[in-house]
Design a protein around this motif. Sequence first.
Motif, mmCIF file in Angstrom:
data_model
loop_
_atom_site.group_PDB
_atom_site.id
_atom_site.type_symbol
_atom_site.label_atom_id
_atom_site.label_comp_id
_atom_site.label_asym_id
_atom_site.label_seq_id
_atom_site.Cartn_x
_atom_site.Cartn_y
_atom_site.Cartn_z
ATOM 1 N N LEU A 273 -52.538 23.530 83.644
ATOM 2 C CA LEU A 273 -51.281 23.209 82.962
ATOM 3 C C LEU A 273 -51.341 23.561 81.480
ATOM 4 C CD1 LEU A 273 -50.314 19.817 84.641
ATOM 5 C CD2 LEU A 273 -49.211 22.047 84.937
ATOM 6 N N ALA A 274 -52.446 23.258 80.832
ATOM 7 C CA ALA A 274 -52.599 23.602 79.412
ATOM 8 C C ALA A 274 -52.593 25.118 79.237
ATOM 9 C CB ALA A 274 -53.890 23.005 78.856
ATOM 10 N N SER A 275 -53.240 25.831 80.147
ATOM 11 C CA SER A 275 -53.265 27.292 80.084
ATOM 12 C C SER A 275 -51.863 27.868 80.300
ATOM 13 C CB SER A 275 -54.226 27.859 81.123
ATOM 14 O OG SER A 275 -55.546 27.480 80.819
ATOM 15 N N PHE B 34 -47.636 30.870 78.055
ATOM 16 C CA PHE B 34 -46.191 30.934 77.885
ATOM 17 C C PHE B 34 -45.824 31.060 76.406
ATOM 18 C CE2 PHE B 34 -41.961 28.865 77.693
ATOM 19 C CZ PHE B 34 -41.289 29.640 78.627
ATOM 20 N N ILE B 35 -46.413 30.220 75.595
ATOM 21 C CA ILE B 35 -46.155 30.254 74.154
ATOM 22 C C ILE B 35 -46.649 31.572 73.547
ATOM 23 C CG2 ILE B 35 -46.796 29.199 71.938
ATOM 24 C CD1 ILE B 35 -46.679 26.467 73.445
ATOM 25 N N SER B 36 -47.818 32.039 73.980
ATOM 26 C CA SER B 36 -48.354 33.311 73.469
ATOM 27 C C SER B 36 -47.425 34.477 73.771
ATOM 28 C CB SER B 36 -49.725 33.601 74.083
ATOM 29 O OG SER B 36 -50.662 32.657 73.672
ATOM 30 N N ILE B 37 -46.908 34.531 74.980
ATOM 31 C CA ILE B 37 -46.014 35.634 75.365
ATOM 32 C C ILE B 37 -44.710 35.554 74.575
ATOM 33 C CG2 ILE B 37 -44.640 36.607 77.262
ATOM 34 C CD1 ILE B 37 -46.995 35.894 79.128
ATOM 35 N N ILE B 38 -44.183 34.349 74.402
ATOM 36 C CA ILE B 38 -42.950 34.200 73.618
ATOM 37 C C ILE B 38 -43.173 34.652 72.177
ATOM 38 C CG2 ILE B 38 -41.347 32.509 72.604
ATOM 39 C CD1 ILE B 38 -41.501 31.005 75.280
ATOM 40 N N ILE C 274 -53.458 39.427 83.308
ATOM 41 C CA ILE C 274 -54.114 38.566 82.311
ATOM 42 C C ILE C 274 -53.641 37.128 82.467
ATOM 43 C CG2 ILE C 274 -54.262 38.057 79.829
ATOM 44 C CD1 ILE C 274 -54.070 41.160 79.419
ATOM 45 N N THR C 275 -52.339 36.955 82.651
ATOM 46 C CA THR C 275 -51.789 35.613 82.834
ATOM 47 C C THR C 275 -52.412 34.936 84.048
ATOM 48 O OG1 THR C 275 -49.703 36.276 81.806
ATOM 49 C CG2 THR C 275 -49.643 34.314 83.200
ATOM 50 N N ALA C 276 -52.522 35.659 85.149
ATOM 51 C CA ALA C 276 -53.142 35.089 86.348
ATOM 52 C C ALA C 276 -54.598 34.720 86.085
ATOM 53 C CB ALA C 276 -53.048 36.079 87.504
ATOM 54 N N SER C 277 -55.301 35.568 85.357
ATOM 55 C CA SER C 277 -56.709 35.282 85.063
ATOM 56 C C SER C 277 -56.854 34.039 84.194
ATOM 57 C CB SER C 277 -57.361 36.469 84.364
ATOM 58 O OG SER C 277 -57.423 37.574 85.227
ATOM 59 N N VAL C 278 -55.973 33.896 83.201
ATOM 60 C CA VAL C 278 -56.035 32.713 82.343
ATOM 61 C C VAL C 278 -55.719 31.459 83.154
ATOM 62 C CG1 VAL C 278 -54.905 31.523 80.406
ATOM 63 C CG2 VAL C 278 -55.554 33.918 80.184
ATOM 64 N N LEU C 279 -54.704 31.543 83.994
ATOM 65 C CA LEU C 279 -54.282 30.364 84.757
ATOM 66 C C LEU C 279 -55.312 29.939 85.797
ATOM 67 C CD1 LEU C 279 -50.468 31.032 85.160
ATOM 68 C CD2 LEU C 279 -51.658 29.675 83.432
ATOM 69 N N THR C 280 -56.123 30.863 86.220
ATOM 70 C CA THR C 280 -57.178 30.504 87.177
ATOM 71 C C THR C 280 -58.516 30.344 86.464
ATOM 72 O OG1 THR C 280 -57.593 32.835 87.708
ATOM 73 C CG2 THR C 280 -56.024 31.639 89.109
ATOM 74 N N THR C 281 -58.484 30.300 85.145
ATOM 75 C CA THR C 281 -59.624 30.096 84.246
ATOM 76 C C THR C 281 -60.728 31.150 84.375
ATOM 77 O OG1 THR C 281 -60.798 28.527 85.661
ATOM 78 C CG2 THR C 281 -59.197 27.614 84.077
ATOM 79 N N ALA C 282 -60.365 32.334 84.857
ATOM 80 C CA ALA C 282 -61.351 33.406 84.883
ATOM 81 C C ALA C 282 -61.664 33.869 83.456
ATOM 82 C CB ALA C 282 -60.848 34.574 85.721
ATOM 83 N N LEU D 99 -58.051 30.936 77.421
ATOM 84 C CA LEU D 99 -56.720 31.085 76.854
ATOM 85 C C LEU D 99 -56.760 31.948 75.590
ATOM 86 C CD1 LEU D 99 -53.729 30.400 76.711
ATOM 87 C CD2 LEU D 99 -54.339 28.253 75.601
ATOM 88 N N THR D 100 -57.777 31.752 74.786
ATOM 89 C CA THR D 100 -57.918 32.537 73.551
ATOM 90 C C THR D 100 -58.070 34.018 73.871
ATOM 91 O OG1 THR D 100 -58.965 30.654 72.477
ATOM 92 C CG2 THR D 100 -59.257 32.811 71.431
#
Length: 175
Positions: free
Chosen positions: A15-17, A22-26, A54-62, A65-66
């Motif tokens: 959820l945090a990711s 979302f904020i990064s893309i905006i 990249i979004t999928a990788s971040v959301l699955t913690t691969a 977020l940074t």
Amino acid sequence: MNWIYNSADPLLVTLASCLGVFISIIIATRLIGLRSFANFSAYDFVLTLAIGSITASVLTTAITLTHGSVAIFGLMLLTYIFSILQRRSGFFDSLVSNKPLLLMDASEILYDNLKKARIQEKQLITKLREANVYNFDQVLAVVLETTGDITVLHKSSASKDLHLDEEILRDVSRK
């Protein structure tokens, strides 16, 4: 934000990711522009796919977020630079962009161009039906755009004397 990854429940991390990506893309879109997600060229399409990956990788913690945010900003910055180079250099533009291709000239199907574009006649006919073309005499032109979309320029049966301004087809390849 690494403390989130080390101490939190995996669902909270996801959820945090989500929020972070979302904020990064905006932010990146506001800084660089919406053109980043428009499919004007091959590299625009690649950008859209890469950001999704990249979004999928971040959301699955691969990846963190940074790292994901930096990668998204980097890709969008490259897109911005490429768009400037395209505008300034016809040679560069021809390297990275496809040229639109004429598939039908009035009622004539250009079979060589269909073959070049690897489009079957039945796919062309489907696009004509989707554009509410009832017969070939209604067609002014059909163009395979640089985005891969097929544009059908046609007249209604009520507008028999309508002609196509050649400026509309200025950069369209006829062969």
